[in-house]
Design an enzyme around this catalytic site. Structure first.
Site, short mmCIF file in Angstrom:
data_model
loop_
_atom_site.label_atom_id
_atom_site.label_comp_id
_atom_site.label_asym_id
_atom_site.label_seq_id
_atom_site.Cartn_x
_atom_site.Cartn_y
_atom_site.Cartn_z
N SER A 1 10.59 8.05 -62.76
CA SER A 1 9.31 8.30 -63.42
C SER A 1 8.63 6.97 -63.70
O SER A 1 9.23 5.89 -63.56
CB SER A 1 9.55 9.05 -64.73
OG SER A 1 10.37 8.28 -65.60
N ASP B 1 20.29 10.47 -56.68
CA ASP B 1 20.23 9.02 -56.48
C ASP B 1 21.20 8.58 -55.39
O ASP B 1 20.91 7.67 -54.61
CB ASP B 1 20.55 8.30 -57.79
CG ASP B 1 19.57 8.66 -58.90
OD1 ASP B 1 18.41 8.98 -58.58
OD2 ASP B 1 19.97 8.63 -60.07
#
Length: 310
Positions: free
Chosen positions: A141, A254
């Protein structure tokens, strides 16, 4: 590999992971000391690459007391990094892993705003890193009041240097990165449907290709992972394990990005090979207690994958 996996994490966090064997809402729990480490999606990408011996560089910010802990953990982990000092305190994220219910709850603090000069220093660090980069990864983000074109700008900087760019973010950032021609986007199913306003994952991913993205990987939980390539419009691949794994899925996405980044940095562009690595590393991350590491079983898991073409 032709260069390092350079990751940019504009909204890092000090990750704190608690484990409890059965969560009782409203109750009191005695738990082991939490695992505390430098986090944020890009940091996790670099941590996985570093674990497997792949050259990597973390570019991020650090501020306040939590920023000092963040920097110390990276230093102790031996992960090469360039941290931009900032005034605001680095945020925290808390993962509560309930081993009894096999559920993980995440509490993410909002990221504090950066000043204009701090953004400039962050971008300057990225530009300097591109001389030795094999791939540039923008993950996570954005903090409050961030430049709306931050991720598209990363794509443009990477392409000017002849380096592929991977973007893993949510919301309008996915659309902007696609329009900028990102070499790979990696949303999960919820991020993709929310950003595109389209419930069908295939339709939504194909629209990202039409907008300019070159490749799209979509994590779909127990259903596996979908892969799309602009070179073969209208077609896609799906990879999944015969049975879903139990564990902590916090860093699975990830790990998938790390696998794709390592592949692109090595000059691997075959979609099936990228998908196989990304799915296996993602699954191997579920077997570990915290984000940013994968199980040594990743090669075994890669051999178990069921890959279908559509």
């Amino acid at each position: 590999m032709t260069g390092s996996v350079v990751t940019v994490t504009p909204n890092p966090a000090l990750d704190i992971t608690y484990t409890v064997a059965g969560l009782r809402p409203g109750g009191s729990h005695r738990v082991p000391a939490p695992l505390t480490r430098a986090g944020g999606k890009g940091v996790n990408v670099s941590r996985v690459a570093h674990q497997l011996g792949c050259p990597t560089l973390v570019i991020s910010t650090a501020g306040g007391g939590t920023g000092a802990e963040f920097a110390a953990d990276l230093r102790n982990s031996g992960i090469p990094n360039r941290l931009i000092p900032v005034t605001a305190q680095t945020r925290r994220t808390i993962a509560l892993v309930d081993t009894g219910a096999d559920l993980t709850s995440i509490f993410n603090e909002e990221g504090p705003a950066l000043s204009a000069s701090e953004w400039q220093r962050l971008v300057a660090a990225v530009v300097e890193s591109l001389a030795t980069a094999g791939v540039l990864v923008g993950s996570g983000s954005l903090p409050e009041n961030a430049p709306a074109d931050f991720y598209p700008a990363l794509v443009e900087l990477a392409h000017r240097a002849g380096v592929p760019a991977i973007i893993d973010t949510s919301g309008a950032g996915i659309l902007a990165a696609a329009k900028a021609g990102a070499d790979l986007l990696k949303p999960n199913n919820d991020e993709l449907t929310e950003a595109m306003g389209e419930r069908d994952l295939v339709t939504a991913a194909l629209r990202l290709l039409e907008m300019g993205a070159r490749r799209v990987l979509v994590s779909a939980g127990a259903e596996g992972m979908l892969a799309f390539d602009a070179g073969t419009p209208g077609r896609y691949l799906c990879a999944r394990l015969p049975e879903p794994l139990r564990g902590n899925p916090t860093g699975a996405g990830d790990a998938a990005v790390s696998a794709a980044a390592v592949a692109l940095a090595a000059g691997i562009t075959d979609l099936e090979e990228i998908l196989r690595r990304a799915t296996a590393w993602s699954a191997a991350a579920v077997l570990m207690p915290a984000a940013g590491e994968i199980s040594p079983r990743h090669q075994e898991l890669a051999g178990q994958l069921i890959i279908r073409r559509y």
